[in-house]
Design a protein around this motif. Sequence first.
Motif, PDB file in Angstrom:
ATOM      1  N   THR A   1      37.213  29.123  29.913  1.00  0.00           N
ATOM      2  CA  THR A   1      38.365  28.582  30.617  1.00  0.00           C
ATOM      3  C   THR A   1      39.278  29.705  31.094  1.00  0.00           C
ATOM      4  OG1 THR A   1      38.301  26.678  29.127  1.00  0.00           O
ATOM      5  CG2 THR A   1      40.293  26.975  30.442  1.00  0.00           C
ATOM      6  N   GLN A   2      39.605  29.682  32.369  1.00  0.00           N
ATOM      7  CA  GLN A   2      40.523  30.672  32.909  1.00  0.00           C
ATOM      8  C   GLN A   2      41.954  30.273  32.578  1.00  0.00           C
ATOM      9  OE1 GLN A   2      40.309  31.235  37.160  1.00  0.00           O
ATOM     10  NE2 GLN A   2      41.116  33.297  36.998  1.00  0.00           N
ATOM     11  N   SER A   3      42.759  31.245  32.162  1.00  0.00           N
ATOM     12  CA  SER A   3      44.154  30.993  31.803  1.00  0.00           C
ATOM     13  C   SER A   3      45.081  31.496  32.899  1.00  0.00           C
ATOM     14  CB  SER A   3      44.485  31.706  30.486  1.00  0.00           C
ATOM     15  OG  SER A   3      45.867  31.601  30.216  1.00  0.00           O
ATOM     16  N   GLN A   4      46.165  30.792  33.117  1.00  0.00           N
ATOM     17  CA  GLN A   4      47.186  31.221  34.073  1.00  0.00           C
ATOM     18  C   GLN A   4      48.303  32.001  33.397  1.00  0.00           C
ATOM     19  OE1 GLN A   4      46.651  30.790  37.354  1.00  0.00           O
ATOM     20  NE2 GLN A   4      44.721  29.875  36.712  1.00  0.00           N
ATOM     21  N   THR A   5      48.352  31.980  32.064  1.00  0.00           N
ATOM     22  CA  THR A   5      49.462  32.620  31.354  1.00  0.00           C
ATOM     23  C   THR A   5      49.052  33.780  30.466  1.00  0.00           C
ATOM     24  OG1 THR A   5      49.266  31.026  29.543  1.00  0.00           O
ATOM     25  CG2 THR A   5      50.798  30.473  31.328  1.00  0.00           C
ATOM     26  N   GLU A   6      47.775  33.885  30.123  1.00  0.00           N
ATOM     27  CA  GLU A   6      47.325  34.955  29.236  1.00  0.00           C
ATOM     28  C   GLU A   6      46.538  35.985  30.033  1.00  0.00           C
ATOM     29  OE1 GLU A   6      46.402  32.924  25.073  1.00  0.00           O
ATOM     30  OE2 GLU A   6      45.331  31.976  26.739  1.00  0.00           O
ATOM     31  N   HIS A   7      46.566  37.232  29.564  1.00  0.00           N
ATOM     32  CA  HIS A   7      45.807  38.279  30.246  1.00  0.00           C
ATOM     33  C   HIS A   7      44.326  38.111  29.923  1.00  0.00           C
ATOM     34  CE1 HIS A   7      44.586  41.970  32.050  1.00  0.00           C
ATOM     35  NE2 HIS A   7      44.040  42.363  30.916  1.00  0.00           N
TER      36      HIS A   7
END
Length: 145
Positions: A62-68
């Motif tokens: 899952t790609q995150s928008q808030t984590e590096h």
Amino acid sequence: MLEDGVLEQIIEQYIQSSAVWCFDSVADMKSATNLVNGSYARTLGYYSANDGGESIYKITNTQSQTEHQETLNSGLYATLIVKDSVNIKQLGAYGDGNHNDTNAFKTFANSNIKTLIIPSGTYLLNDIVDLEKTLSGNNKMKNPV
């Protein structure tokens, strides 16, 4: 169970999901074929072992928008596990005055990372990085001596 290979499959699945795979660099981790969703990876450096960018990542699909995250060649994502702070070298900065470190600072500015450690060095920025918005909240930078 042993004869039909089921035990081997169970052991292999456990090792792939529970082991921490170790790599010299982020590039080595990106090209790895043994990482699966839910496993962990440790890098000994960002570009090469002992360059200050060593990190631990959780592998996810899952790609995150808030984590590096680092995008792996397999299509998975390696999410940087952040404790209290992050060293700018964990985000890809060199600090040698020769390489462009702009993207590492922009990554921090656009992240939810609370504290950034900037080791001594010369950081080359080829673009404006707005840290004012980032630092107006709970974020802070530390420059260890």
